[in-house]
Design a protein around this motif. Structure first.
Motif, PDB file in Angstrom:
ATOM      1  N   ASP A   1       0.884  -1.340  -0.039  1.00  0.00           N
ATOM      2  CA  ASP A   1       0.029  -0.005  -0.045  1.00  0.00           C
ATOM      3  C   ASP A   1       0.878   1.413  -0.015  1.00  0.00           C
ATOM      4  O   ASP A   1       0.356   2.296  -0.493  1.00  0.00           O
ATOM      5  CB  ASP A   1      -1.037  -0.068   1.280  1.00  0.00           C
ATOM      6  N   GLY A   2       2.055   1.228   0.667  1.00  0.00           N
ATOM      7  CA  GLY A   2       2.889   2.445   0.581  1.00  0.00           C
ATOM      8  C   GLY A   2       4.145   2.101   1.204  1.00  0.00           C
ATOM      9  O   GLY A   2       4.529   0.888   1.217  1.00  0.00           O
ATOM     10  N   GLN A   3       4.863   3.131   1.391  1.00  0.00           N
ATOM     11  CA  GLN A   3       6.486   3.043   1.943  1.00  0.00           C
ATOM     12  C   GLN A   3       6.666   4.188   3.005  1.00  0.00           C
ATOM     13  O   GLN A   3       6.382   5.208   2.872  1.00  0.00           O
ATOM     14  CB  GLN A   3       7.314   3.165   0.895  1.00  0.00           C
ATOM     15  N   THR A   4       7.367   3.860   3.852  1.00  0.00           N
ATOM     16  CA  THR A   4       7.969   4.802   4.571  1.00  0.00           C
ATOM     17  C   THR A   4       9.589   4.731   4.519  1.00  0.00           C
ATOM     18  O   THR A   4      10.064   3.496   4.546  1.00  0.00           O
ATOM     19  CB  THR A   4       7.693   4.769   6.269  1.00  0.00           C
ATOM     20  N   THR A   5      10.097   5.969   4.581  1.00  0.00           N
ATOM     21  CA  THR A   5      11.707   6.077   4.568  1.00  0.00           C
ATOM     22  C   THR A   5      12.129   6.815   5.857  1.00  0.00           C
ATOM     23  O   THR A   5      11.152   7.684   6.232  1.00  0.00           O
ATOM     24  CB  THR A   5      12.156   6.480   3.082  1.00  0.00           C
ATOM     25  N   ASN A   6      13.385   6.982   5.976  1.00  0.00           N
ATOM     26  CA  ASN A   6      13.603   7.858   7.003  1.00  0.00           C
ATOM     27  C   ASN A   6      15.427   7.805   6.857  1.00  0.00           C
ATOM     28  O   ASN A   6      16.153   7.206   6.063  1.00  0.00           O
ATOM     29  CB  ASN A   6      13.242   7.739   8.621  1.00  0.00           C
ATOM     30  N   PRO A   7      15.945   8.838   7.443  1.00  0.00           N
ATOM     31  CA  PRO A   7      17.460   9.145   7.233  1.00  0.00           C
ATOM     32  C   PRO A   7      18.228   7.921   7.544  1.00  0.00           C
ATOM     33  O   PRO A   7      19.182   7.605   6.782  1.00  0.00           O
ATOM     34  CB  PRO A   7      17.850  10.292   7.907  1.00  0.00           C
ATOM     35  N   SER A   8      17.847   7.154   8.462  1.00  0.00           N
ATOM     36  CA  SER A   8      18.819   5.879   8.770  1.00  0.00           C
ATOM     37  C   SER A   8      18.700   5.095   7.833  1.00  0.00           C
ATOM     38  O   SER A   8      19.482   4.111   7.352  1.00  0.00           O
ATOM     39  CB  SER A   8      18.274   5.297  10.308  1.00  0.00           C
ATOM     40  N   LEU A   9      17.254   4.637   7.323  1.00  0.00           N
ATOM     41  CA  LEU A   9      16.962   3.676   6.170  1.00  0.00           C
ATOM     42  C   LEU A   9      17.675   4.109   4.849  1.00  0.00           C
ATOM     43  O   LEU A   9      18.153   3.271   4.199  1.00  0.00           O
ATOM     44  CB  LEU A   9      15.474   3.455   6.237  1.00  0.00           C
ATOM     45  N   VAL A  10      17.627   5.439   4.546  1.00  0.00           N
ATOM     46  CA  VAL A  10      18.358   5.822   3.362  1.00  0.00           C
ATOM     47  C   VAL A  10      19.621   5.649   3.235  1.00  0.00           C
ATOM     48  O   VAL A  10      20.436   5.069   2.408  1.00  0.00           O
ATOM     49  CB  VAL A  10      17.959   7.197   3.016  1.00  0.00           C
ATOM     50  N   ALA A  11      20.384   5.807   4.609  1.00  0.00           N
ATOM     51  CA  ALA A  11      21.864   5.721   4.935  1.00  0.00           C
ATOM     52  C   ALA A  11      22.097   4.170   4.604  1.00  0.00           C
ATOM     53  O   ALA A  11      23.331   3.860   4.151  1.00  0.00           O
ATOM     54  CB  ALA A  11      22.394   6.154   6.124  1.00  0.00           C
ATOM     55  N   LYS A  12      21.114   3.141   4.883  1.00  0.00           N
ATOM     56  CA  LYS A  12      21.565   1.698   4.744  1.00  0.00           C
ATOM     57  C   LYS A  12      21.231   1.212   3.263  1.00  0.00           C
ATOM     58  O   LYS A  12      21.458   0.279   2.994  1.00  0.00           O
ATOM     59  CB  LYS A  12      20.364   1.104   5.518  1.00  0.00           C
ATOM     60  N   ASN A  13      20.640   2.071   2.560  1.00  0.00           N
ATOM     61  CA  ASN A  13      20.515   1.748   0.795  1.00  0.00           C
ATOM     62  C   ASN A  13      21.639   1.181   0.430  1.00  0.00           C
ATOM     63  O   ASN A  13      22.761   1.844   0.367  1.00  0.00           O
ATOM     64  CB  ASN A  13      20.030   2.870   0.239  1.00  0.00           C
ATOM     65  N   PRO A  14      21.595  -0.159  -0.519  1.00  0.00           N
ATOM     66  CA  PRO A  14      22.772  -0.693  -0.948  1.00  0.00           C
ATOM     67  C   PRO A  14      23.399   0.259  -1.834  1.00  0.00           C
ATOM     68  O   PRO A  14      24.857   0.108  -1.714  1.00  0.00           O
ATOM     69  CB  PRO A  14      22.250  -1.767  -1.818  1.00  0.00           C
ATOM     70  N   GLU A  15      22.985   1.065  -2.558  1.00  0.00           N
ATOM     71  CA  GLU A  15      23.764   1.985  -3.548  1.00  0.00           C
ATOM     72  C   GLU A  15      24.644   3.052  -2.849  1.00  0.00           C
ATOM     73  O   GLU A  15      25.826   3.392  -2.989  1.00  0.00           O
ATOM     74  CB  GLU A  15      22.902   2.698  -4.484  1.00  0.00           C
ATOM     75  N   ILE A  16      24.035   3.400  -1.760  1.00  0.00           N
ATOM     76  CA  ILE A  16      24.541   4.768  -0.896  1.00  0.00           C
ATOM     77  C   ILE A  16      25.660   3.833  -0.180  1.00  0.00           C
ATOM     78  O   ILE A  16      26.747   4.311   0.030  1.00  0.00           O
ATOM     79  CB  ILE A  16      23.764   5.103   0.140  1.00  0.00           C
ATOM     80  N   GLN A  17      25.460   2.496   0.413  1.00  0.00           N
ATOM     81  CA  GLN A  17      26.256   2.009   1.184  1.00  0.00           C
ATOM     82  C   GLN A  17      27.445   1.711   0.169  1.00  0.00           C
ATOM     83  O   GLN A  17      28.807   1.692   0.648  1.00  0.00           O
ATOM     84  CB  GLN A  17      25.800   0.588   1.586  1.00  0.00           C
ATOM     85  N   ARG A  18      27.413   1.228  -1.200  1.00  0.00           N
ATOM     86  CA  ARG A  18      28.384   0.947  -2.018  1.00  0.00           C
ATOM     87  C   ARG A  18      29.432   2.338  -2.182  1.00  0.00           C
ATOM     88  O   ARG A  18      30.731   1.961  -2.197  1.00  0.00           O
ATOM     89  CB  ARG A  18      27.965   0.516  -3.256  1.00  0.00           C
ATOM     90  N   LEU A  19      28.717   3.395  -2.579  1.00  0.00           N
ATOM     91  CA  LEU A  19      29.572   4.601  -2.387  1.00  0.00           C
ATOM     92  C   LEU A  19      30.408   4.756  -1.359  1.00  0.00           C
ATOM     93  O   LEU A  19      31.555   5.101  -1.504  1.00  0.00           O
ATOM     94  CB  LEU A  19      28.396   5.727  -2.715  1.00  0.00           C
ATOM     95  N   VAL A  20      29.829   4.490  -0.058  1.00  0.00           N
ATOM     96  CA  VAL A  20      30.475   5.061   0.968  1.00  0.00           C
ATOM     97  C   VAL A  20      31.561   4.138   1.375  1.00  0.00           C
ATOM     98  O   VAL A  20      32.709   4.214   1.685  1.00  0.00           O
ATOM     99  CB  VAL A  20      29.605   4.944   2.395  1.00  0.00           C
ATOM    100  N   ALA A  21      31.388   2.564   0.931  1.00  0.00           N
ATOM    101  CA  ALA A  21      32.301   1.573   1.281  1.00  0.00           C
ATOM    102  C   ALA A  21      33.422   1.940   0.339  1.00  0.00           C
ATOM    103  O   ALA A  21      34.762   1.458   0.485  1.00  0.00           O
ATOM    104  CB  ALA A  21      31.738   0.161   0.957  1.00  0.00           C
ATOM    105  N   SER A  22      33.173   2.490  -0.892  1.00  0.00           N
ATOM    106  CA  SER A  22      34.496   2.556  -2.076  1.00  0.00           C
ATOM    107  C   SER A  22      35.125   4.157  -1.540  1.00  0.00           C
ATOM    108  O   SER A  22      35.803   4.330  -2.352  1.00  0.00           O
ATOM    109  CB  SER A  22      33.768   2.709  -3.299  1.00  0.00           C
ATOM    110  N   GLY A  23      34.687   4.600  -0.470  1.00  0.00           N
ATOM    111  CA  GLY A  23      35.411   5.796  -0.176  1.00  0.00           C
ATOM    112  C   GLY A  23      34.776   7.225  -0.582  1.00  0.00           C
ATOM    113  O   GLY A  23      35.365   8.307  -0.339  1.00  0.00           O
ATOM    114  N   HIS A  24      33.771   6.886  -1.197  1.00  0.00           N
ATOM    115  CA  HIS A  24      33.184   8.124  -1.730  1.00  0.00           C
ATOM    116  C   HIS A  24      32.027   8.784  -0.651  1.00  0.00           C
ATOM    117  O   HIS A  24      30.934   7.978  -0.712  1.00  0.00           O
ATOM    118  CB  HIS A  24      32.570   7.839  -3.193  1.00  0.00           C
TER     119      HIS A  24
END
Ligand code: E4P
Length: 294
Positions: free
Chosen positions: A31-54
């Motif tokens: 029916d819907g979705q909730t997001t928050n800053p903690s959940l967005v920080a865990k997004n796989p693409e963001i995690q990949r960027l951070v893990a690569s040093g970016h």
């Protein structure tokens, strides 16, 4: 797949479009979705960027957040996608509103999340006057829910209030009692605020949300997986929620308070330690993905 859709709308609590897609396939709808800053920080693409040093700039983080909600938006039904503004304890309502206006334009089914603080409520009041849909987050007390009701009176579309069940349980208080008390209090109102049970940690929380007729519940994919694996149980007439902590100790009951929804929202005592802590945690998780100077 779930055969009979519950009355309570089911939202995915997460920040990864592929997870939402997977849940939709599993249950048959979302029916819907909730997001928050903690959940967005865990997004796989963001995690990949951070893990690569970016580390991201604030603008890059916002662009990533926009891409995430734009991917989720077409997957969900009419409960929309809740997008949270970036606010610390000093952020003024006008700044939250400016962010909210920008985020609201990202997708056609956005709800903007503001915290249950004085400035968050001011931002919500201004938002509903501009027909921006809102979801009031980090709600830990009946007073905060009463203030949400009073500040958003006249809203043309449903306003959401999100009582955080699991975080109250974590400190020994029965979070489901807060949902029950808010529902009872709103029963005397005009119905413009819908209760969105949040910080759900177990299938038992979900079933109790159904039993209490919460209009919505936002649920982590792991809990929905467990619900599906056990054949989508539903609460029956005899359903009794046992408010116990992880060690089996009985959680402290939260007493119902008689509050007058017709009072001005500023008259309610909305301070709550967990709202403050919640904002600090969102800020820390958000900043963990950013460049130092961003
Ligand atoms: C959803 O809107 C909330 O941000 C979320 O349910 C919080 O859950 P948590 O207490 O598990 O972080």
């Amino acid at each position: 797949m779930l055969k009979n859709k519950p009355k309570t709308k089911i939202l995915v609590d997460g920040g990864d479009p592929s997870e939402t897609f997977r849940v939709k396939t599993l249950i048959g709808f979302v029916d819907g979705q909730t997001t928050n800053p903690s959940l967005v920080a865990k997004n796989p693409e963001i995690q990949r960027l951070v893990a690569s040093g970016h580390r991201l700039s604030s603008q890059e983080e916002r662009n990533e957040y926009r891409k995430i909600v734009q991917s989720i938006s077409p997957l969900v039904g009419d409960a929309g996608v809740s997008i949270e503004v970036f606010a610390d304890l000093g952020t003024r309502a006008e700044e939250m509103l400016a962010q909210g206006q920008e985020m609201f334009a990202w997708i056609p089914n956005a709800y903007i999340k503001y915290p249950c603080t004085h400035e968050g409520l001011r931002a919500a009041q201004m938002s509903v006057q501009k027909s921006i849909r809102v979801n009031m987050t980090l709600c830990f007390s009946q007073e905060q829910a009463a203030a949400v009701y009073a500040a958003t009176k006249g809203a043309r579309e449903p306003v959401y209030v999100s009582p955080f069940v699991g975080r109250l349980d974590d400190r020994g208080e029965n979070g489901m009692d807060l949902v029950r008390n808010i529902k009872a209090m709103y029963a005397r109102g005009d119905g413009h605020v819908h209760v969105l049970a949040a910080s759900i940690r177990s299938v038992n929380h979900l079933l109790c949300s159904f039993a209490l007729s919460a209009e919505l519940a936002t649920v982590p994919a792991t809990v929905l997986d467990e619900w599906a694996a056990t054949g989508f149980p539903m609460p029956d007439q005899d359903f009794r929620y046992r408010g116990l902590d992880a060690a089996g100790k009985v959680l402290k009951a939260l007493a119902y308070k008689e509050l007058d929804l017709n009072l001005p929202w500023e008259s309610f005592d909305i301070a709550h330690e967990l709202t403050t802590k919640g904002i600090q945690k969102f800020v820390a998780d958000y900043q963990s993905t950013l460049k130092r100077s961003a």
